[in-house]
Enzyme design. Structure first.
Site, PDB file in Angstrom:
ATOM      1  N   GLY A  11     -75.367  39.855   9.111  1.00 22.55           N
ATOM      2  CA  GLY A  11     -75.351  39.993  10.559  1.00 22.55           C
ATOM      3  C   GLY A  11     -74.088  39.474  11.199  1.00 22.55           C
ATOM      4  O   GLY A  11     -73.522  40.108  12.099  1.00 22.55           O
ATOM      5  N   ASN A  54     -81.891  45.303   6.631  1.00 23.75           N
ATOM      6  CA  ASN A  54     -80.592  44.797   7.108  1.00 23.75           C
ATOM      7  C   ASN A  54     -80.086  45.554   8.328  1.00 23.75           C
ATOM      8  O   ASN A  54     -79.339  45.011   9.149  1.00 23.75           O
ATOM      9  CB  ASN A  54     -79.524  44.922   6.018  1.00 23.75           C
ATOM     10  CG  ASN A  54     -79.847  44.197   4.737  1.00 23.75           C
ATOM     11  OD1 ASN A  54     -79.463  44.640   3.664  1.00 23.75           O
ATOM     12  ND2 ASN A  54     -80.559  43.082   4.814  1.00 23.75           N
ATOM     13  N   GLN A  68     -81.088  46.582  11.122  1.00 25.20           N
ATOM     14  CA  GLN A  68     -81.407  46.185  12.493  1.00 25.20           C
ATOM     15  C   GLN A  68     -80.281  45.342  13.101  1.00 25.20           C
ATOM     16  O   GLN A  68     -80.142  45.250  14.317  1.00 25.20           O
ATOM     17  CB  GLN A  68     -82.744  45.420  12.467  1.00 25.20           C
ATOM     18  CG  GLN A  68     -83.090  44.640  13.711  1.00 25.20           C
ATOM     19  CD  GLN A  68     -83.001  43.127  13.476  1.00 25.20           C
ATOM     20  OE1 GLN A  68     -82.417  42.675  12.495  1.00 25.20           O
ATOM     21  NE2 GLN A  68     -83.566  42.372  14.382  1.00 25.20           N
ATOM     22  N   ARG A  69     -79.420  44.760  12.272  1.00 22.37           N
ATOM     23  CA  ARG A  69     -78.372  43.870  12.784  1.00 22.37           C
ATOM     24  C   ARG A  69     -77.059  43.967  12.005  1.00 22.37           C
ATOM     25  O   ARG A  69     -76.003  43.619  12.527  1.00 22.37           O
ATOM     26  CB  ARG A  69     -78.860  42.412  12.774  1.00 22.37           C
ATOM     27  CG  ARG A  69     -79.120  41.899  11.378  1.00 22.37           C
ATOM     28  CD  ARG A  69     -80.094  40.719  11.307  1.00 22.37           C
ATOM     29  NE  ARG A  69     -80.374  40.371   9.917  1.00 22.37           N
ATOM     30  CZ  ARG A  69     -81.237  41.029   9.149  1.00 22.37           C
ATOM     31  NH1 ARG A  69     -81.893  42.061   9.612  1.00 22.37           N
ATOM     32  NH2 ARG A  69     -81.443  40.647   7.903  1.00 22.37           N
ATOM     33  N   ASP A  94     -75.973  32.275   5.579  1.00 17.10           N
ATOM     34  CA  ASP A  94     -77.257  32.019   6.216  1.00 17.10           C
ATOM     35  C   ASP A  94     -78.068  30.945   5.505  1.00 17.10           C
ATOM     36  O   ASP A  94     -79.284  30.894   5.627  1.00 17.10           O
ATOM     37  CB  ASP A  94     -78.084  33.311   6.293  1.00 17.10           C
ATOM     38  CG  ASP A  94     -78.395  33.873   4.904  1.00 17.10           C
ATOM     39  OD1 ASP A  94     -77.935  33.303   3.891  1.00 17.10           O
ATOM     40  OD2 ASP A  94     -79.126  34.884   4.828  1.00 17.10           O
ATOM     41  N   CYS A 152     -83.607  34.051   8.334  1.00 16.10           N
ATOM     42  CA  CYS A 152     -83.896  35.226   9.168  1.00 16.10           C
ATOM     43  C   CYS A 152     -85.041  36.041   8.581  1.00 16.10           C
ATOM     44  O   CYS A 152     -85.842  36.622   9.311  1.00 16.10           O
ATOM     45  CB  CYS A 152     -82.653  36.100   9.293  1.00 16.10           C
ATOM     46  SG  CYS A 152     -81.350  35.389  10.308  1.00 16.10           S
ATOM     47  N   CYS A 190     -97.208  33.242   1.759  1.00 11.79           N
ATOM     48  CA  CYS A 190     -96.455  33.600   2.969  1.00 11.79           C
ATOM     49  C   CYS A 190     -95.724  34.905   2.654  1.00 11.79           C
ATOM     50  O   CYS A 190     -96.225  35.722   1.879  1.00 11.79           O
ATOM     51  CB  CYS A 190     -95.499  32.484   3.394  1.00 11.79           C
ATOM     52  SG  CYS A 190     -94.225  32.091   2.168  1.00 11.79           S
TER      53      CYS A 190
END
Length: 379
Positions: free
Chosen positions: A40, A69, A71-72, A129, A187, A338
Site C-alpha cells: 500500500g 491487495n 483495494q490499495r 508493515d 492490515c 481467527c
C-alpha cells in the site's frame, strides 16, 4: 548526467520550477532510492518517484500479487494476479518512465542481506508493515548513514517522518521498544481504508524528493499524524533520546519483537498459558473421528459477516475474551480460531491461563479455506 530531449519534455513542469530547474532534475536522475515493500505504501511511492525521474529505484519484496491487495496497492492490477510483486511493479514503472533503472530484490529483507542491498542507495524508504522489518530498516540505515523515510498505517490513521537525516532522530528515538506481540494487528487482520496508504505513501515520496534535492523543511525531528475520519493532520516534535542505546550491529529482529521465527523454541511442557496447536487437516480428521470441541471464533463481527464456520458455537472478539470467560464451557475442550491464527493464539493463552483446555487452529479460517475448501470465501 545531462537530460535528453525526451527527458526535458517529460520533466518540463519540474524544470520551470526555480527551486528544481535543470540542475535539480539532473540531480534526481543521478539519485538512487531503495523502497522496502511494494504494498500500500510502496505503490504510490514508487509511481511518483519514477514519474519524478529518480534515476535508479530499488524494490525489495518477496510476495505475490493477491486479489485482496488491489483495494490499495495501485501499482499492481488484475492482469498481474499471481505474479511476483517486484516484477509487477517493475513492469508498471517501465511503462510509466522507461528512463528509470529499476533494480528488483525478490527476497526477504533480513539482517543477513540488509547491508548489501542498502549500500548502493542514497535514501531508503520504509514501506513495510511489520515491526521486525521496521527496526531492521532503521538500524541498517543508522549503521550505513542513510536517511530513512518512514510511513505507517493503521485502519484510518497514518504516520510519517524522516529518520537518521542530518543528525536527526531515528526510529528507536520514537519507539525504543516494540509493542507486545499481537497488540497492533496487521492490515490483513485489522483492515485499512484503501486510500490511506495512498496519502501516506505520497507524503513519503514528497519527503524523499526533498531529501534528495535539499529542498524545504523535511519531517526530520517531526512526526506527522493523519486521521482520515476527522481529516486532520497533527504534528509532534521528535528529539534524539540522550539515553538511547547506540546501534552497533544488526540483531535477530524477530526475537527482539517477540515474533515466532525460524529460531523460535517450543514452549516448555507445563508452561503457564500452554495450549495445543492443530492445523486445518488435523482438525478435520479429528472432527471426523468424533472430536466435538466448543468452537470459538475470536474475529470481529464484521469479519464473521463475510464468512464463518457453520459449526462455530460462539463469536467473541479476541479483545473481549478475558472479560467474557463466563460464557464458555470449562468442562469442554475449546477450538479457537481467527483469520490467520495470531489473534486466536493470544486468546488461547489467556484461556489456558484461566484454566480452560484449548486448541488453536493454526492458519485460521483462511488456512482452512486455502487447504480444504477452495470454494470458501477468502478475504
Amino acid at each position: 548526467m545531462p537530460l535528453t530531449a525526451d527527458e526535458v519534455s517529460r520533466y518540463s513542469r519540474h524544470l520551470i520550477l526555480g527551486e528544481i530547474g535543470v540542475a535539480g532534475q539532473e540531480k534526481l536522475k543521478e539519485s538512487a532510492v531503495l523502497c522496502i515493500g511494494t504494498g500500500g505504501l510502496g505503490s504510490p511511492l514508487l509511481l511518483y518517484l519514477a514519474a519524478a525521474g529518480v534515476g535508479r529505484i530499488g524494490i525489495v519484496d518477496f510476495d505475490v500479487v493477491d486479489a485482496s491487495n488491489l483495494q490499495r496497492q495501485v501499482i499492481h492490477g488484475t492482469s498481474t494476479l499471481g505474479a511476483r510483486k517486484v516484477e509487477s511493479a517493475r513492469a508498471r514503472l517501465a511503462d510509466l518512465n522507461p528512463h528509470v533503472q529499476v533494480d528488483v530484490y525478490d527476497e526477504a529483507f533480513t539482517a543477513e542481506n540488509a547491508a548489501r542491498i542498502v549500500a548502493p542507495y542514497d535514501v531508503v524508504v520504509d514501506g513495510t508493515d511489520n515491526f521486525p522489518t521496521r527496526y531492521l530498516v532503521n538500524d541498517v540505515c543508522v549503521l550505513l548513514g542513510k536517511p530513512n523515510v518512514y510511513g505507517s498505517i493503521f485502519k484510518f490513521e497514518g504516520q510519517a517522518s524522516v529518520f537518521n537525516h542530518q543528525g536527526g532522530p531515528n526510529y528507536r528515538d520514537l519507539y525504543p521498544e516494540p509493542p507486545p506481540p499481537g497488540l497492533v494487528p496487521s492490515c490483513a487482520e485489522g483492515g485499512v481504508l484503501g486510500v490511506l496508504p495512498g496519502l501516506i505513501g505520497t507524503i513519503q515520496a514528497t519527503e524523499t524528493i526533498k531529501v534528495l534535492l535539499g529542498l524545504g523543511d523535511t519531517l526530520s525531528g517531526r512526526l506527522l499524524l493523519f486521521d482520515a475520519l476527522a481529516m486532520t493532520f497533527r504534528e509532534l516534535k521528535l528529539r534524539k533520546d540522550p539515553n538511547g542505546k547506540p546501534i552497533e550491529r544488526l540483531i535477530d529482529y524477530e526475537q527482539f519483537c517477540g515474533v515466532p521465527g525460524r529460531h523460535a523454541k517450543e514452549e516448555h511442557p507445563g508452561a503457564t498459558g500452554e495450549f495445543r496447536k492443530m492445523n486445518a487437516q488435523e482438525v478435520q480428521a479429528a472432527r471426523a473421528s468424533g472430536w466435538a470441541p466448543f468452537v470459538l471464533d475470536v474475529r470481529s463481527v464484521a469479519e464473521a459477516a463475510i464468512v464463518r464456520f457453520p459449526w462455530a458455537d460462539a463469536l467473541i472478539p479476541h479483545t473481549e475474551v478475558a472479560a467474557r470467560l463466563g460464557e464458555l464451557p470449562k468442562g469442554r475442550e475449546l477450538l479457537v480460531h481467527c483469520k490467520l491464527g495470531g489473534r486466536s493464539a493470544q486468546a488461547c493463552k489467556a484461556l489456558a491461563e484461566a484454566g480452560f483446555t484449548v486448541v488453536n487452529l493454526e492458519g485460521g479460517i483462511d488456512g482452512w479455506a486455502r487447504d480444504l475448501e477452495p470454494g470458501m470465501v477468502r478475504y
